[in-house]
Design a protein around this motif. Structure first.
Motif, short mmCIF file in Angstrom:
data_model
loop_
_atom_site.label_atom_id
_atom_site.label_comp_id
_atom_site.label_asym_id
_atom_site.label_seq_id
_atom_site.Cartn_x
_atom_site.Cartn_y
_atom_site.Cartn_z
N GLN A 55 27.49 52.39 19.65
CA GLN A 55 28.71 51.86 20.24
C GLN A 55 29.78 51.67 19.18
OE1 GLN A 55 30.54 48.83 20.01
NE2 GLN A 55 31.91 49.46 21.66
N SER A 56 29.38 51.27 17.98
CA SER A 56 30.34 51.09 16.91
C SER A 56 31.03 52.40 16.54
CB SER A 56 29.63 50.52 15.67
OG SER A 56 30.53 50.36 14.61
N LYS A 57 30.25 53.48 16.54
CA LYS A 57 30.79 54.78 16.16
C LYS A 57 31.58 55.46 17.27
CE LYS A 57 27.23 56.00 12.76
NZ LYS A 57 26.12 56.90 12.45
N TYR A 58 31.05 55.40 18.48
CA TYR A 58 31.58 56.25 19.56
C TYR A 58 32.19 55.49 20.73
CZ TYR A 58 28.62 59.42 16.92
OH TYR A 58 28.03 60.13 15.91
N GLY A 59 32.09 54.17 20.74
CA GLY A 59 32.64 53.42 21.86
C GLY A 59 31.73 53.53 23.08
N THR B 137 12.88 46.94 28.51
CA THR B 137 13.37 46.27 27.32
C THR B 137 13.32 47.20 26.11
OG1 THR B 137 12.52 44.19 28.20
CG2 THR B 137 13.09 44.23 25.87
N ALA B 138 14.39 47.22 25.35
CA ALA B 138 14.47 48.05 24.14
C ALA B 138 13.76 47.34 22.99
CB ALA B 138 15.92 48.30 23.78
N THR B 139 13.28 48.13 22.05
CA THR B 139 12.71 47.56 20.84
C THR B 139 13.86 47.04 19.96
OG1 THR B 139 12.86 49.61 19.57
CG2 THR B 139 10.85 49.28 20.90
N PRO B 140 13.54 46.21 18.97
CA PRO B 140 14.59 45.78 18.05
C PRO B 140 15.31 46.96 17.38
CG PRO B 140 12.70 44.35 17.82
CD PRO B 140 12.28 45.47 18.74
N GLU B 141 14.57 48.00 17.00
CA GLU B 141 15.21 49.17 16.38
C GLU B 141 16.13 49.89 17.36
OE1 GLU B 141 15.34 49.91 13.14
OE2 GLU B 141 14.15 48.10 12.84
N GLN B 142 15.71 49.97 18.62
CA GLN B 142 16.56 50.60 19.64
C GLN B 142 17.82 49.78 19.88
OE1 GLN B 142 13.49 50.80 22.65
NE2 GLN B 142 13.20 53.01 22.35
N ALA B 143 17.69 48.45 19.85
CA ALA B 143 18.86 47.59 20.04
C ALA B 143 19.86 47.80 18.90
CB ALA B 143 18.43 46.12 20.11
N ILE B 144 19.35 47.87 17.67
CA ILE B 144 20.24 48.13 16.53
C ILE B 144 20.89 49.50 16.69
CG2 ILE B 144 20.28 48.61 14.04
CD1 ILE B 144 18.17 46.36 13.74
N ALA B 145 20.11 50.50 17.08
CA ALA B 145 20.66 51.86 17.26
C ALA B 145 21.75 51.88 18.33
CB ALA B 145 19.54 52.83 17.62
N ALA B 146 21.57 51.10 19.40
CA ALA B 146 22.59 51.04 20.45
C ALA B 146 23.89 50.43 19.91
CB ALA B 146 22.07 50.23 21.63
N ALA B 147 23.77 49.39 19.08
CA ALA B 147 24.96 48.78 18.48
C ALA B 147 25.65 49.75 17.53
CB ALA B 147 24.58 47.49 17.74
N THR C 272 29.95 41.69 17.59
CA THR C 272 31.11 42.16 18.36
C THR C 272 32.36 41.40 17.92
OG1 THR C 272 30.72 40.52 20.09
CG2 THR C 272 29.71 42.69 20.39
N ASP C 273 33.48 42.06 18.04
CA ASP C 273 34.82 41.45 17.91
C ASP C 273 35.21 40.93 16.54
OD1 ASP C 273 35.09 41.90 20.67
OD2 ASP C 273 34.41 39.89 21.18
N ILE C 274 34.33 40.93 15.57
CA ILE C 274 34.64 40.30 14.29
C ILE C 274 35.63 41.11 13.46
CG2 ILE C 274 32.60 41.25 13.09
CD1 ILE C 274 33.91 37.71 12.53
N ARG C 275 35.53 42.41 13.51
CA ARG C 275 36.48 43.26 12.77
C ARG C 275 37.37 44.06 13.70
NH1 ARG C 275 33.16 44.83 7.67
NH2 ARG C 275 32.96 42.75 6.75
N ARG C 276 36.80 44.47 14.83
CA ARG C 276 37.57 45.24 15.83
C ARG C 276 37.24 44.67 17.21
NH1 ARG C 276 35.35 51.03 15.47
NH2 ARG C 276 33.43 49.87 15.12
N THR C 277 38.25 44.35 17.97
CA THR C 277 38.03 43.83 19.31
C THR C 277 37.33 44.89 20.16
OG1 THR C 277 40.00 42.46 19.15
CG2 THR C 277 39.20 42.95 21.37
N GLY C 278 36.24 44.46 20.82
CA GLY C 278 35.55 45.34 21.75
C GLY C 278 34.59 46.33 21.11
N TYR C 279 34.25 46.13 19.85
CA TYR C 279 33.31 47.03 19.16
C TYR C 279 32.31 46.21 18.35
CZ TYR C 279 36.15 51.17 20.11
OH TYR C 279 36.82 52.18 20.73
N PHE C 280 31.14 46.80 18.12
CA PHE C 280 30.19 46.25 17.17
C PHE C 280 30.60 46.69 15.76
CE2 PHE C 280 27.28 45.98 20.80
CZ PHE C 280 26.61 44.79 20.54
#
Length: 182
Positions: free
Chosen positions: A15-19, A2-12, A93-101
Motif C-alpha cells: 500500500q505504501s508503494k502503490y496505494g 487471518t494474515a500472518t505477521p509477515e503478510q500484514a507487513i507485506a500488505a502495508a 498510517t498518516d505520519i508522513r503522508r496522509t492516507g498511506y503507510f
C-alpha cells in the motif's frame, strides 16, 4: 482468513508503494485490514483496552516483528495503531503522508503527535494475529555425557554400600558405550 505477521507487513509495504490512498484517521481500519481482520472496535484506544493479549513493553526495539503496536492519547483520545517491524520501527498510517503507510521509527509517533506508546498486542479486534515462537528444543545429551553421569551414580552407589545398584549402573554405562561404538 487471518494474515500472518509477515503478510500484514507485506500488505502495508504494498500500500505504501502503490496505494490507493485512503482517508486520514483510519489507522485501526487499515492495520486490521492488513491482518485480514474484520471490524469490531471504533478506534485504536478501544482496541488496546479490549485486547486479550496485551504487552506493556514500551522499548521500541523490544517489540516483536509483525505485531500491532499501540499509542493512546490524541486530541480526541482515539490513539493510534501501527505494525511493528521488530527493529524499533513500524509501518504507520498518516505520519508522513496522509492516507498511506510509511515506515518510521516508533518514537516518531510520540515526537510528532505527542501520543503515548502503551505497548503491543497479539490480537486485534478479538482475533489473534501473532503467537510467541515455540521455545527451542533442548539439545539431547550425548552418549558420553550420559555415561559420565551413570558412572558417577555407580560410584556414589558403591561408596554408599549399594553394590547391587553400582553393578547395574556400571553394566548400563558399559552397554551405552558399546552401542555408541566406543
Amino acid at each position: 482468513m487471518t494474515a500472518t505477521p509477515e503478510q500484514a507487513i507485506a500488505a502495508a509495504v504494498t500500500q505504501s508503494k502503490y496505494g490507493p490512498a485512503f482517508g486520514i484517521g483510519l489507522c485501526l481500519q487499515r492495520v486490521r485490514m492488513c491482518y485480514g481482520v474484520g471490524p469490531r472496535d471504533p478506534d485504536a484506544s478501544t482496541a488496546w483496552a479490549l485486547a486479550k493479549y496485551r504487552h506493556t513493553q514500551t522499548n521500541p526495539v523490544s517489540i516483536p516483528r509483525g505485531v500491532p503496536v499501540f499509542w493512546t492519547g490524541g486530541s480526541s483520545g482515539h490513539g493510534h495503531i501501527a505494525i511493528a517491524t521488530g527493529d524499533g520501527t513500524c509501518w504507520s498510517t498518516d505520519i508522513r503522508r496522509t492516507g498511506y503507510f510509511d515506515r518510521v521509527p516508533i518514537a516518531e509517533i510520540h515526537d510528532r503527535w505527542g501520543l503515548t506508546l502503551v505497548g503491543w498486542t497479539e490480537d486485534i479486534n478479538g482475533v489473534r494475529v501473532w503467537s510467541p515462537p515455540a521455545p527451542p528444543k533442548p539439545e539431547p545429551i550425548k552418549v558420553s555425557g550420559r555415561v559420565k553421569v551413570i558412572r558417577r551414580a555407580a560410584h556414589r552407589a558403591k561408596v554408599a554400600g549399594h553394590d547391587g545398584w553400582a553393578a547395574r549402573l556400571t553394566r548400563w554405562a558399559d552397554a551405552l558405550e558399546k552401542r555408541a561404538g566406543k
